[in-house]
Scaffold this motif. Structure first.
Motif, PDB file in Angstrom:
ATOM      1  N   LYS A 171     -12.557 -12.296  -5.498  1.00  0.00           N
ATOM      2  CA  LYS A 171     -11.287 -11.586  -5.462  1.00  0.00           C
ATOM      3  C   LYS A 171     -11.317 -10.556  -6.585  1.00  0.00           C
ATOM      4  O   LYS A 171     -11.713 -10.875  -7.705  1.00  0.00           O
ATOM      5  N   PHE A 172     -10.920  -9.325  -6.284  1.00  0.00           N
ATOM      6  CA  PHE A 172     -10.903  -8.269  -7.294  1.00  0.00           C
ATOM      7  C   PHE A 172      -9.517  -7.650  -7.367  1.00  0.00           C
ATOM      8  O   PHE A 172      -8.889  -7.404  -6.336  1.00  0.00           O
ATOM      9  N   VAL A 173      -9.086  -7.399  -8.596  1.00  0.00           N
ATOM     10  CA  VAL A 173      -7.908  -6.557  -8.781  1.00  0.00           C
ATOM     11  C   VAL A 173      -8.430  -5.265  -9.392  1.00  0.00           C
ATOM     12  O   VAL A 173      -9.074  -5.281 -10.443  1.00  0.00           O
ATOM     13  N   ILE A 174      -8.211  -4.162  -8.687  1.00  0.00           N
ATOM     14  CA  ILE A 174      -8.802  -2.884  -9.091  1.00  0.00           C
ATOM     15  C   ILE A 174      -7.719  -1.855  -9.369  1.00  0.00           C
ATOM     16  O   ILE A 174      -6.739  -1.741  -8.623  1.00  0.00           O
ATOM     17  N   LYS A 175      -7.913  -1.130 -10.444  1.00  0.00           N
ATOM     18  CA  LYS A 175      -6.982  -0.051 -10.786  1.00  0.00           C
ATOM     19  C   LYS A 175      -7.277   1.140  -9.877  1.00  0.00           C
ATOM     20  O   LYS A 175      -8.376   1.717  -9.930  1.00  0.00           O
ATOM     21  N   ALA A 176      -6.341   1.454  -9.019  1.00  0.00           N
ATOM     22  CA  ALA A 176      -6.487   2.604  -8.104  1.00  0.00           C
ATOM     23  C   ALA A 176      -5.092   3.195  -7.970  1.00  0.00           C
ATOM     24  O   ALA A 176      -4.400   2.969  -6.986  1.00  0.00           O
ATOM     25  N   PRO A 177      -4.647   3.939  -8.986  1.00  0.00           N
ATOM     26  CA  PRO A 177      -3.231   4.293  -9.144  1.00  0.00           C
ATOM     27  C   PRO A 177      -2.572   4.920  -7.921  1.00  0.00           C
ATOM     28  O   PRO A 177      -1.393   4.682  -7.674  1.00  0.00           O
ATOM     29  N   LEU A 178      -3.319   5.722  -7.152  1.00  0.00           N
ATOM     30  CA  LEU A 178      -2.669   6.426  -6.047  1.00  0.00           C
ATOM     31  C   LEU A 178      -2.547   5.582  -4.783  1.00  0.00           C
ATOM     32  O   LEU A 178      -1.725   5.862  -3.923  1.00  0.00           O
ATOM     33  N   VAL A 179      -3.399   4.572  -4.654  1.00  0.00           N
ATOM     34  CA  VAL A 179      -3.451   3.840  -3.382  1.00  0.00           C
ATOM     35  C   VAL A 179      -2.154   3.079  -3.054  1.00  0.00           C
ATOM     36  O   VAL A 179      -1.695   3.118  -1.913  1.00  0.00           O
ATOM     37  N   PRO A 180      -1.545   2.374  -4.026  1.00  0.00           N
ATOM     38  CA  PRO A 180      -0.363   1.576  -3.661  1.00  0.00           C
ATOM     39  C   PRO A 180       0.861   2.395  -3.267  1.00  0.00           C
ATOM     40  O   PRO A 180       1.724   1.905  -2.555  1.00  0.00           O
ATOM     41  N   LYS A 181       0.921   3.648  -3.707  1.00  0.00           N
ATOM     42  CA  LYS A 181       2.116   4.479  -3.501  1.00  0.00           C
ATOM     43  C   LYS A 181       2.671   4.412  -2.079  1.00  0.00           C
ATOM     44  O   LYS A 181       3.842   4.166  -1.879  1.00  0.00           O
ATOM     45  N   ASN A 182       1.826   4.632  -1.107  1.00  0.00           N
ATOM     46  CA  ASN A 182       2.288   4.647   0.282  1.00  0.00           C
ATOM     47  C   ASN A 182       1.749   3.473   1.102  1.00  0.00           C
ATOM     48  O   ASN A 182       1.801   3.494   2.327  1.00  0.00           O
ATOM     49  N   TYR A 183       1.198   2.466   0.419  1.00  0.00           N
ATOM     50  CA  TYR A 183       0.569   1.351   1.129  1.00  0.00           C
ATOM     51  C   TYR A 183       1.562   0.547   1.964  1.00  0.00           C
ATOM     52  O   TYR A 183       2.687   0.293   1.549  1.00  0.00           O
ATOM     53  N   GLN A 184       1.104   0.133   3.144  1.00  0.00           N
ATOM     54  CA  GLN A 184       1.851  -0.824   3.958  1.00  0.00           C
ATOM     55  C   GLN A 184       0.863  -1.841   4.514  1.00  0.00           C
ATOM     56  O   GLN A 184      -0.315  -1.528   4.702  1.00  0.00           O
ATOM     57  N   PRO A 185       1.340  -3.070   4.794  1.00  0.00           N
ATOM     58  CA  PRO A 185       0.423  -4.111   5.280  1.00  0.00           C
ATOM     59  C   PRO A 185      -0.365  -3.655   6.506  1.00  0.00           C
ATOM     60  O   PRO A 185       0.163  -2.951   7.360  1.00  0.00           O
ATOM     61  N   GLY A 186      -1.628  -4.068   6.547  1.00  0.00           N
ATOM     62  CA  GLY A 186      -2.496  -3.708   7.666  1.00  0.00           C
ATOM     63  C   GLY A 186      -3.450  -2.584   7.308  1.00  0.00           C
ATOM     64  O   GLY A 186      -4.400  -2.313   8.029  1.00  0.00           O
ATOM     65  N   GLN A 187      -3.191  -1.914   6.183  1.00  0.00           N
ATOM     66  CA  GLN A 187      -4.038  -0.770   5.818  1.00  0.00           C
ATOM     67  C   GLN A 187      -5.222  -1.191   4.954  1.00  0.00           C
ATOM     68  O   GLN A 187      -5.243  -2.286   4.396  1.00  0.00           O
ATOM     69  N   PHE A 188      -6.194  -0.317   4.861  1.00  0.00           N
ATOM     70  CA  PHE A 188      -7.422  -0.644   4.146  1.00  0.00           C
ATOM     71  C   PHE A 188      -7.843   0.476   3.194  1.00  0.00           C
ATOM     72  O   PHE A 188      -7.245   1.550   3.188  1.00  0.00           O
ATOM     73  N   VAL A 189      -8.821   0.184   2.379  1.00  0.00           N
ATOM     74  CA  VAL A 189      -9.426   1.215   1.527  1.00  0.00           C
ATOM     75  C   VAL A 189     -10.895   1.340   1.901  1.00  0.00           C
ATOM     76  O   VAL A 189     -11.464   0.446   2.523  1.00  0.00           O
ATOM     77  N   VAL A 190     -11.492   2.462   1.519  1.00  0.00           N
ATOM     78  CA  VAL A 190     -12.947   2.583   1.563  1.00  0.00           C
ATOM     79  C   VAL A 190     -13.408   2.559   0.121  1.00  0.00           C
ATOM     80  O   VAL A 190     -12.817   3.222  -0.739  1.00  0.00           O
ATOM     81  N   ILE A 191     -14.431   1.751  -0.144  1.00  0.00           N
ATOM     82  CA  ILE A 191     -14.958   1.726  -1.503  1.00  0.00           C
ATOM     83  C   ILE A 191     -16.440   2.110  -1.492  1.00  0.00           C
ATOM     84  O   ILE A 191     -17.130   1.970  -0.482  1.00  0.00           O
TER      85      ILE A 191
END
Lengths: 462, 278
Positions: free
Chosen positions: B16-36
């Motif tokens: 499990k990782f908690v990552i600092k990605a300041p812009l990502v949470p702004k518009n996040y809604q459940p079901g969405q993903f990131v590319v790393i």
């Protein structure tokens, strides 16, 4: 009359094994010889053929005088990316097509000279940021760091605006980085041009998808006064025939991005893989198709074929690129069109069902329309397929921003003179407005938009 | 660079990782993903966002070590950074009040089903959750899921925790018991989503699945993630990732997931070989 200086190139045998640039560029002597052929027309037609009005006779004159840095700066007054346009512009349809020397002999090699001075300047002088006007204390957001975005950013920065570019991918450059291969446009050059913008004070943030990470509305809330959208087309078109999702069938975007941006040709040193079969078929006849085919050659495919539904004459690719491809062993299979893909039990593509075509009446594009010949179907064995037939409009930003009106093709409806969209303060240009076109056309649109942004921010009039 | 604020090993090969990605949470809604992308030479991979904290500017992701990239990520420590995080991507889950919702998570898919379970519960639904794992050691998010579910069933393949069997077994039991189901959300391995969708088609219960096809840019640009839904080609990244499970061509999805099997094995073997030499 002296003839045109030939471009020194890497030998075919060597270049098909590496991704280094094929065209090596003029030497100083060659450049001066070629520049010396220019007759300095009092009313130069070449400039009329240039989408960004570069003062061509003037920079050529500076070459004759041996003032290469000055020549580069002269170009940069109108074209911020001469290292790139010197390489990828279709000069034979633009400036060089207008050159009077072309009537009886060969036109001046304007593109090669442009490339020479731009490379010379980069190698011999600390590339100077052009003078920037007094700060206007207004902020411009540029979405996308391809040719349109870079041009708008440079022009607006020069006019004294605070500019920030937002790029969706992890590296700036857009199609210059993910699309055009290293052997045609070295990525170090793109990096250099982006650094040049940074020197001018332009901010750049990667990994931001406008429309998802941040919306247009939020950009305005954050204090941007105008926004330019230079997203590129960005949604690959497929043929829509049966079997197109079989394994081993790529869009050209995916194929080239894996290679160029992700460096799959260096797998496993780089982590991104690519599959390349023995026989590769690239569907399409444009520059992207040539880039894909020539990349496949370098990845070790034994046979690389271009499949095109018209004849060679109608191919939209630059003649130079078609010649390079053919020299490198790419085979042109003309007047044929895929109608179905078939695969093995594991789902890998194995063959294309093809139909022969003939040319009929002239269509809207001014070319003769390809018409299938009934009963001419045949089976064509293949291991890898690349579909390079163009782009549709990427939906992310437009779905998130219904205020921006689309045209009937799904691209942004922006006026061609200023790039104004239906949303106040939002401008657009490049492929997301016109559909797939050239680097220089996108830069031309960027230039017009930058002027319009200036006018809007000065007057507040929309 | 995106800093790893917290890393927790929560199972064999599962982090499990908690990552600092300041812009990502702004518009996040459940079901969405990131590319790393882990480092300079790294590949881009999609990972679903399990949680996003707008105030702290962080995202939480659960990553199972299966290939070179996820092993490389697993080798990083708290305080290290990864080179790229971009998102949120994909359409958010459509969360409505529909009555009784069964949320089914398989393995690391539970990390995706968790934010949706929470959202469906908050929307006023009666939520039955089924989570399936290989064995006890791989169980994740049990407490969190319990908190946001009206009923929770945990299944393990070997019976070392919860009930022995697969998520499909529990779904079958609910159906046999005549339980009311208005919507099923199934997220996990392709084969699990396929089986669940086949069952619910018979039960005539609408089913949503989240497709994990191979992606690169994940912005619609490459088309590598294409899937067939209702006979039409869709891009999982921009048209999805959630689709009607009854319309998805899972056999094609499963085949397409094997495109780079050979290279993935080569890359992982090389990587592990190098690690052994160190």
């Amino acid at each position: 009359m002296a003839s045109r200086e030939p471009m020194p190139k890497q030998k075919v045998k060597e270049r098909i094994k590496n991704f280094n640039e094929v065209a090596l560029g003029y030497t100083e002597e060659q450049a001066r010889r070629e520049a010396g052929r220019c007759i300095q027309c009092p009313e130069p037609l070449c400039v009329k053929g240039c989408p960004v009005d570069i003062n061509i006779p003037e920079f050529i004159k500076l070459i004759v005088e041996g003032k290469y840095n000055e020549a580069a700066r002269k170009i940069k007054e109108d074209d911020v990316l001469p290292c790139m346009t010197g390489r990828v512009c279709p000069q034979e349809e633009q400036c060089e097509a207008q050159c009077v020397l072309g009537v009886k002999g060969s036109p001046i090699a304007i593109g090669r000279l442009e490339r020479f001075v731009a490379d010379y300047e980069a190698a011999h002088s600390e590339s100077q940021a052009p003078p920037v006007q007094a700060k206007k204390n207004k902020k411009v957001a540029v979405v996308g760091s391809g040719p349109a975005g870079l041009t708008v950013a440079a022009d607006c920065a020069r006019m004294g605006y605070d500019v920030k570019i937002f790029e969706a991918l992890h590296k700036p450059g857009g199609v210059l980085v993910y699309g055009i291969p290293e052997f045609r446009l070295p990525k170090a050059i793109v990096g250099r041009e982006v650094d040049f913008l940074k020197k001018m004070g332009v901010e750049l943030e990667c990994n931001v998808i406008v429309g998802r990470t941040i919306t247009i509305e939020q950009l305005f809330e954050e204090g941007f006064d105008a926004i330019f959208l230079g997203l590129g087309a960005g949604l690959p078109r497929f043929l829509g025939v049966k079997g197109e999702n079989l394994l081993g069938i790529y869009s050209a975007n995916e194929f080239l991005t894996r290679i160029n941006l992700m460096k799959a040709y260096k797998f496993p040193e780089y982590d991104t893989p690519i599959n390349i079969g023995k026989k590769v078929a690239v569907v399409g006849g444009g520059n992207v198709a040539m880039d894909s085919a020539r990349s496949a050659v370098r990845l070790g495919a034994q046979g690389v074929h271009i499949i095109y539904r018209r004849s060679r004459k109608e191919m939209p690719a630059r003649n130079e690129e078609i010649e390079n491809a053919v020299e490198e062993g790419v085979i042109l299979d003309l007047l044929v069109n895929p109608i179905e893909f078939t695969g093995d039990e594991k789902g890998w593509v194995k063959a294309i069902k093809m139909i022969k075509m003939e040319l009929g009446e002239v269509d809207d594009s001014g070319r003769r329309r390809p018409v299938p010949i009934p009963g001419s179907e045949f089976i064509y064995d293949v291991d890898t397929v690349v579909i390079a037939i163009g782009q549709n409009a990427n939906p992310i930003l437009l779905d998130a921003t219904p205020e921006i009106r689309k045209n009937k093709w799904g691209y942004i409806d922006a006026d061609s003179e200023k790039g104004k969209t239906s949303m106040k303060g939002v401008f657009a240009g490049g492929d997301i407005v016109t559909g797939e076109a050239t680097v220089i056309a996108a830069m031309g649109a960027g230039r017009k938009s930058a002027r319009a942004i200036d006018e809007y921010l000065k007057t507040g009039k929309w | 660079m995106y800093k790893i604020l917290k890393k927790e090993k929560i199972g064999p090969n599962l982090n499990k990782f908690v990552i600092k990605a300041p812009l990502v949470p702004k518009n996040y809604q459940p079901g969405q993903f990131v590319v790393i992308k882990v480092d300079e030479v790294g590949e881009r991979i999609p990972i679903t966002i399990a949680e996003a904290d707008k105030d702290k500017g962080t995202i939480t992701i659960f990553v199972q070590e299966v290939g070179k990239t996820t092993y490389k990520l697993g080798a990083l420590k708290q305080g290290d950074a990864i080179s790229d995080v971009v998102g949120p991507l994909g359409h958010p889950a459509k969360v409505d009040k529909v009555g009784t919702v069964v949320t089914i998570g398989g393995g690391v898919g539970s990390a995706i089903i968790y934010p949706e379970t929470k959202a469906f519960k908050e929307a006023g639904n009666y939520v039955i959750s089924i989570m399936g794992f290989r064995n006890k050691e791989n169980v994740i998010l049990e407490e969190e899921m319990r908190k946001h579910s009206d009923e929770l069933y945990i299944m393990t393949d070997d019976g070392s925790y919860g009930k022995k069997g697969f998520t499909t077994n529990e779904l079958q039991e609910l159906e046999s018991a005549g339980r009311k189901m208005d919507l099923v959300i199934a997220i996990g391995p392709a084969i699990m989503m396929k089986k669940i969708s086949e069952m619910t088609k018979e039960y005539n219960v609408k089913t949503i699945v989240s497709l994990n096809s191979t992606m690169m840019d994940a912005t619609g640009m490459c088309g590598g993630c294409r899937v067939e839904v209702g006979g039409e080609t869709k891009f999982a990244c921009v048209d999805g990732p959630e689709f009607d499970g009854h319309k998805v061509n899972f056999d094609l999805l499963i085949k397409r997931l094997s495109i780079y099997e050979k290279q993935e094995k080569e890359a992982l073997d090389n990587y592990k070989g190098c690690k052994l030499e160190e």
